[in-house]
Write an enzyme that holds these catalytic residues in place. Structure first.
Site, PDB file in Angstrom:
ATOM      1  N   GLU A  96      66.980  -8.031 -40.361  1.00  0.00           N
ATOM      2  CA  GLU A  96      66.150  -7.113 -39.707  1.00  0.00           C
ATOM      3  C   GLU A  96      64.882  -7.345 -39.198  1.00  0.00           C
ATOM      4  OE1 GLU A  96      66.184  -4.071 -38.057  1.00  0.00           O
ATOM      5  OE2 GLU A  96      67.689  -2.674 -39.137  1.00  0.00           O
ATOM      6  N   ASP A 100      61.849   0.849 -42.364  1.00  0.00           N
ATOM      7  CA  ASP A 100      60.819   1.906 -42.394  1.00  0.00           C
ATOM      8  C   ASP A 100      61.249   2.904 -43.416  1.00  0.00           C
ATOM      9  OD1 ASP A 100      58.762   3.351 -41.548  1.00  0.00           O
ATOM     10  OD2 ASP A 100      59.886   4.293 -39.529  1.00  0.00           O
ATOM     11  N   THR A 101      62.025   4.094 -42.823  1.00  0.00           N
ATOM     12  CA  THR A 101      62.427   4.893 -43.782  1.00  0.00           C
ATOM     13  C   THR A 101      63.639   4.399 -44.844  1.00  0.00           C
ATOM     14  OG1 THR A 101      64.052   5.507 -41.927  1.00  0.00           O
ATOM     15  CG2 THR A 101      62.087   6.665 -42.208  1.00  0.00           C
ATOM     16  N   GLY A 102      64.354   3.426 -44.276  1.00  0.00           N
ATOM     17  CA  GLY A 102      65.455   2.544 -44.822  1.00  0.00           C
ATOM     18  C   GLY A 102      66.792   3.234 -44.468  1.00  0.00           C
ATOM     19  N   ASN A 103      66.791   4.325 -43.697  1.00  0.00           N
ATOM     20  CA  ASN A 103      67.873   5.081 -43.169  1.00  0.00           C
ATOM     21  C   ASN A 103      68.860   4.218 -42.424  1.00  0.00           C
ATOM     22  OD1 ASN A 103      67.735   7.592 -44.030  1.00  0.00           O
ATOM     23  ND2 ASN A 103      66.216   8.118 -42.471  1.00  0.00           N
ATOM     24  N   THR A 104      68.517   3.250 -41.718  1.00  0.00           N
ATOM     25  CA  THR A 104      69.249   2.318 -40.455  1.00  0.00           C
ATOM     26  C   THR A 104      70.067   1.451 -41.684  1.00  0.00           C
ATOM     27  OG1 THR A 104      67.512   2.597 -39.017  1.00  0.00           O
ATOM     28  CG2 THR A 104      69.291   0.816 -38.829  1.00  0.00           C
ATOM     29  N   LYS A 128      57.790  -1.496 -44.595  1.00  0.00           N
ATOM     30  CA  LYS A 128      56.803  -0.602 -44.823  1.00  0.00           C
ATOM     31  C   LYS A 128      57.002   0.317 -46.006  1.00  0.00           C
ATOM     32  CE  LYS A 128      55.626   0.440 -39.789  1.00  0.00           C
ATOM     33  NZ  LYS A 128      55.854   1.402 -38.855  1.00  0.00           N
ATOM     34  N   ASP A 156      59.137  -3.902 -30.541  1.00  0.00           N
ATOM     35  CA  ASP A 156      58.735  -3.042 -29.348  1.00  0.00           C
ATOM     36  C   ASP A 156      57.925  -1.778 -29.587  1.00  0.00           C
ATOM     37  OD1 ASP A 156      61.164  -1.780 -30.180  1.00  0.00           O
ATOM     38  OD2 ASP A 156      60.731  -0.677 -28.262  1.00  0.00           O
ATOM     39  N   ARG A 162      57.634  -6.650 -26.856  1.00  0.00           N
ATOM     40  CA  ARG A 162      58.502  -7.439 -27.682  1.00  0.00           C
ATOM     41  C   ARG A 162      58.101  -9.055 -27.524  1.00  0.00           C
ATOM     42  NH1 ARG A 162      62.930  -4.560 -29.569  1.00  0.00           N
ATOM     43  NH2 ARG A 162      63.746  -2.832 -28.146  1.00  0.00           N
TER      44      ARG A 162
END
Ligand code: IMP
Ligand code: MG
Length: 177
Positions: A96, A100-104, A128, A156, A162
């Protein structure tokens, strides 16, 4: 024009990736790794990392979108392009760009586990931690960074930046929530 400030130079990023490649090589000694590049943000990272892994490597790609119709990280992922091969019985390494939030990643892990790999490991260039909503166990982290919106080295902002060879901070930005 947005102002982009260098946060990590190309040399710093590549040096760290070299170390990560070494670590992964030692960890998987004698094994083959099935590397999954999560498109599009991980393209440069995957390219650089796999060059630094001194083991048999296969590379595959998956494209997911995590945000559905809103700009909020919803925890629902949408597989836009699936892997070209089976991961059953393989040592899978998900690569990856940023957590960020970890959701993905949380959803990706569930999906990958359901396909019965031999082992499943996670690798991210950037993390993060301040933004985490779901706990995910990440095996390899390049850099932990503050809550700023970063671009370059694959990352991006609305498909721009990118191709910057370094990682920059978009000034006056926070991660959109
Ligand atoms: P999350 O961990 O589910 O919140 O989503 C992580 C995804 O959000 C990453 O794969 C990126 O596509 C995107 N993202 C989060 N923070 C940044 C950033 O600072 N720059 C660029 N993309 C980001
Ligand atoms: Mg991404």
């Amino acid at each position: 024009m947005r102002k982009i400030t260098t946060f990590l130079t190309e040399e710093e990023v590549n040096e760290r990736i070299k170390e990560m490649g070494k670590e992964i090589t030692e960890h998987f000694k004698g094994e083959e790794i099935y590397v999954v590049c999560i498109l599009k943000g991980s393209i440069y990272f995957t390219a650089e990392l796999t060059k630094r892994i001194d083991l048999p490597v296969k590379i595959d790609f998956m494209k997911v979108s995590s945000y559905g119709n809103t700009t909020r990280s919803s925890g629902v992922i949408n597989v836009q392009q699936d892997l070209s091969g089976s991961i059953e019985g393989k040592n899978v390494l998900i690569v990856e760009d940023i957590i960020d939030t970890g959701n993905t990643l949380h959803r990706l892990i569930e999906l990958f586990k359901s396909r019965n790999p031999k082992t499943l490991s996670l690798c991210t260039l950037l993390d993060k931690p301040d933004r985490r909503q779901v706990d995910v166990n990440v095996d390899y982290i390049g850099f932990s960074i503050p809550d700023k919106f970063v671009v370059g080295y694959g990352l991006d902002l609305a498909e721009e930046y990118r191709n910057l060879p370094y990682i920059g901070i978009v000034e006056d930005s926070r991660t959109p929530t």
